[in-house]
Design a protein around this motif. Structure first.
Motif, PDB file in Angstrom:
ATOM      1  N   UNK A 171     -18.259  26.750  53.638  1.00  0.00           N
ATOM      2  CA  UNK A 171     -17.397  25.989  52.750  1.00  0.00           C
ATOM      3  C   UNK A 171     -16.135  26.795  52.448  1.00  0.00           C
ATOM      4  N   UNK A 172     -15.011  26.153  52.662  1.00  0.00           N
ATOM      5  CA  UNK A 172     -13.744  26.791  52.367  1.00  0.00           C
ATOM      6  C   UNK A 172     -13.475  26.659  50.874  1.00  0.00           C
ATOM      7  N   UNK A 173     -12.861  27.654  50.274  1.00  0.00           N
ATOM      8  CA  UNK A 173     -12.558  27.547  48.856  1.00  0.00           C
ATOM      9  C   UNK A 173     -11.559  26.427  48.624  1.00  0.00           C
ATOM     10  N   UNK A 174     -11.700  25.731  47.506  1.00  0.00           N
ATOM     11  CA  UNK A 174     -10.826  24.614  47.208  1.00  0.00           C
ATOM     12  C   UNK A 174      -9.763  25.085  46.226  1.00  0.00           C
ATOM     13  N   UNK A 175      -8.575  25.340  46.743  1.00  0.00           N
ATOM     14  CA  UNK A 175      -7.474  25.831  45.927  1.00  0.00           C
ATOM     15  C   UNK A 175      -6.469  24.736  45.610  1.00  0.00           C
ATOM     16  N   UNK A 176      -6.708  23.532  46.066  1.00  0.00           N
ATOM     17  CA  UNK A 176      -5.738  22.448  45.908  1.00  0.00           C
ATOM     18  C   UNK A 176      -6.174  21.493  44.806  1.00  0.00           C
ATOM     19  N   UNK A 177      -5.252  21.236  43.873  1.00  0.00           N
ATOM     20  CA  UNK A 177      -5.507  20.302  42.788  1.00  0.00           C
ATOM     21  C   UNK A 177      -4.766  18.999  43.041  1.00  0.00           C
ATOM     22  N   UNK A 178      -5.427  17.895  42.733  1.00  0.00           N
ATOM     23  CA  UNK A 178      -4.806  16.582  42.740  1.00  0.00           C
ATOM     24  C   UNK A 178      -4.362  16.301  41.315  1.00  0.00           C
ATOM     25  N   UNK A 179      -3.084  16.021  41.123  1.00  0.00           N
ATOM     26  CA  UNK A 179      -2.529  15.816  39.788  1.00  0.00           C
ATOM     27  C   UNK A 179      -1.986  14.392  39.712  1.00  0.00           C
ATOM     28  N   UNK A 180      -2.570  13.574  38.848  1.00  0.00           N
ATOM     29  CA  UNK A 180      -2.148  12.181  38.678  1.00  0.00           C
ATOM     30  C   UNK A 180      -1.568  11.994  37.283  1.00  0.00           C
ATOM     31  N   UNK A 181      -0.819  10.917  37.115  1.00  0.00           N
ATOM     32  CA  UNK A 181      -0.204  10.616  35.827  1.00  0.00           C
ATOM     33  C   UNK A 181       1.136  11.292  35.648  1.00  0.00           C
ATOM     34  N   UNK A 182       1.794  11.616  36.751  1.00  0.00           N
ATOM     35  CA  UNK A 182       3.086  12.293  36.663  1.00  0.00           C
ATOM     36  C   UNK A 182       4.183  11.313  36.262  1.00  0.00           C
ATOM     37  N   UNK A 183       5.109  11.811  35.466  1.00  0.00           N
ATOM     38  CA  UNK A 183       6.275  11.022  35.094  1.00  0.00           C
ATOM     39  C   UNK A 183       7.161  10.842  36.322  1.00  0.00           C
ATOM     40  N   UNK A 184       7.854   9.697  36.394  1.00  0.00           N
ATOM     41  CA  UNK A 184       8.733   9.454  37.541  1.00  0.00           C
ATOM     42  C   UNK A 184       9.909  10.417  37.568  1.00  0.00           C
ATOM     43  N   UNK A 185      10.256  10.972  36.417  1.00  0.00           N
ATOM     44  CA  UNK A 185      11.410  11.875  36.354  1.00  0.00           C
ATOM     45  C   UNK A 185      11.043  13.328  36.648  1.00  0.00           C
ATOM     46  N   UNK A 186       9.758  13.626  36.830  1.00  0.00           N
ATOM     47  CA  UNK A 186       9.311  14.995  37.081  1.00  0.00           C
ATOM     48  C   UNK A 186       9.637  15.399  38.512  1.00  0.00           C
ATOM     49  N   UNK A 187      10.188  16.611  38.694  1.00  0.00           N
ATOM     50  CA  UNK A 187      10.443  17.107  40.043  1.00  0.00           C
ATOM     51  C   UNK A 187       9.469  18.238  40.368  1.00  0.00           C
ATOM     52  N   UNK A 188       9.481  18.674  41.630  1.00  0.00           N
ATOM     53  CA  UNK A 188       8.511  19.674  42.091  1.00  0.00           C
ATOM     54  C   UNK A 188       8.693  21.019  41.395  1.00  0.00           C
ATOM     55  N   UNK A 189       9.921  21.385  41.098  1.00  0.00           N
ATOM     56  CA  UNK A 189      10.158  22.666  40.414  1.00  0.00           C
ATOM     57  C   UNK A 189       9.546  22.662  39.012  1.00  0.00           C
ATOM     58  N   UNK A 190       9.701  21.555  38.295  1.00  0.00           N
ATOM     59  CA  UNK A 190       9.132  21.459  36.944  1.00  0.00           C
ATOM     60  C   UNK A 190       7.604  21.479  36.989  1.00  0.00           C
ATOM     61  N   UNK A 191       7.035  20.813  38.002  1.00  0.00           N
ATOM     62  CA  UNK A 191       5.578  20.813  38.142  1.00  0.00           C
ATOM     63  C   UNK A 191       5.075  22.213  38.461  1.00  0.00           C
ATOM     64  N   UNK A 192       5.791  22.938  39.323  1.00  0.00           N
ATOM     65  CA  UNK A 192       5.399  24.316  39.651  1.00  0.00           C
ATOM     66  C   UNK A 192       5.496  25.201  38.411  1.00  0.00           C
ATOM     67  N   UNK A 193       6.541  25.037  37.632  1.00  0.00           N
ATOM     68  CA  UNK A 193       6.695  25.827  36.403  1.00  0.00           C
ATOM     69  C   UNK A 193       5.553  25.562  35.426  1.00  0.00           C
ATOM     70  N   UNK A 194       5.096  24.311  35.346  1.00  0.00           N
ATOM     71  CA  UNK A 194       4.018  23.960  34.419  1.00  0.00           C
ATOM     72  C   UNK A 194       2.696  24.610  34.817  1.00  0.00           C
ATOM     73  N   UNK A 195       2.469  24.808  36.121  1.00  0.00           N
ATOM     74  CA  UNK A 195       1.193  25.347  36.581  1.00  0.00           C
ATOM     75  C   UNK A 195       1.239  26.834  36.931  1.00  0.00           C
ATOM     76  N   UNK A 196       2.404  27.425  37.043  1.00  0.00           N
ATOM     77  CA  UNK A 196       2.496  28.819  37.481  1.00  0.00           C
ATOM     78  C   UNK A 196       1.987  29.812  36.443  1.00  0.00           C
ATOM     79  N   UNK A 197       1.826  29.390  35.207  1.00  0.00           N
ATOM     80  CA  UNK A 197       1.295  30.314  34.197  1.00  0.00           C
ATOM     81  C   UNK A 197      -0.198  30.579  34.394  1.00  0.00           C
TER      82      UNK A 197
END
Length: 151
Positions: A46-72
């Motif tokens: 079994x390979x480790x599962x490092x990928x998260x599925x994130x639903x409920x995103x605002x239409x105005x959210x961009x990839x940089x903002x999403x990365x900033x929210x999870x990088x902590x």
């Protein structure tokens, strides 16, 4: 005396009522829960599962903002928001990849249900994409026949 057409119709009705009701076969594509994922025996490693599925995103959210929210929670290797081909607008979900599984689990536990830009996030571990596997969907027009109801 019956005409040939009436006799044929009577035989056809009798033949149709004696046919067994077909049974639908459903295929279920299930995944194990994250708590039993690592402890379940498996024939393939079994390979480790490092990928998260994130639903409920605002239409105005961009990839940089999403990365900033999870990088902590750990090192984020990739962020991908899915967009509609025709309109170019966000479809409201995306994926966040971490370098290790523990960081992904911590981020999932901390961010699931939290609001980001006014919308609550729904987070789970992403499932591997299954290509070429058949997907069986019963037709609703035939469901009454299968259940034995007459329309």
């Amino acid at each position: 005396m019956m005409s040939n057409a009436n006799a044929l119709m009577l035989l056809a009705r009798r033949a149709l009522t004696n046919i067994q009701t077909p049974v639908l076969s459903f295929r279920c594509f299930c995944s194990q829960s994250s708590s039993s994922y690592s402890s379940a025996p498996s024939s393939s490693p079994s390979a480790p599962n490092n990928k998260l599925f994130v639903a409920g995103l605002s239409w105005s959210l961009d990839e940089r903002s999403l990365k900033d929210a999870f990088s902590s929670f750990g090192e984020v290797t990739e962020v991908r928001i899915m967009y509609d081909k025709d309109s170019g607008r966000s479809r409201g979900f995306g994926f966040v990849n971490f370098t290790n599984e523990d960081d992904a689990q911590t981020a999932k536990d901390a961010m699931d249900g939290k609001a980001l830009l006014g919308r609550p996030l729904r987070i789970s571990f992403a499932l591997d994409k299954v290509r070429g596997g058949p997907v069986v969907v019963p037709r609703l027009s035939n469901i009454n026949n299968v259940l034995g109801r007459r329309s």
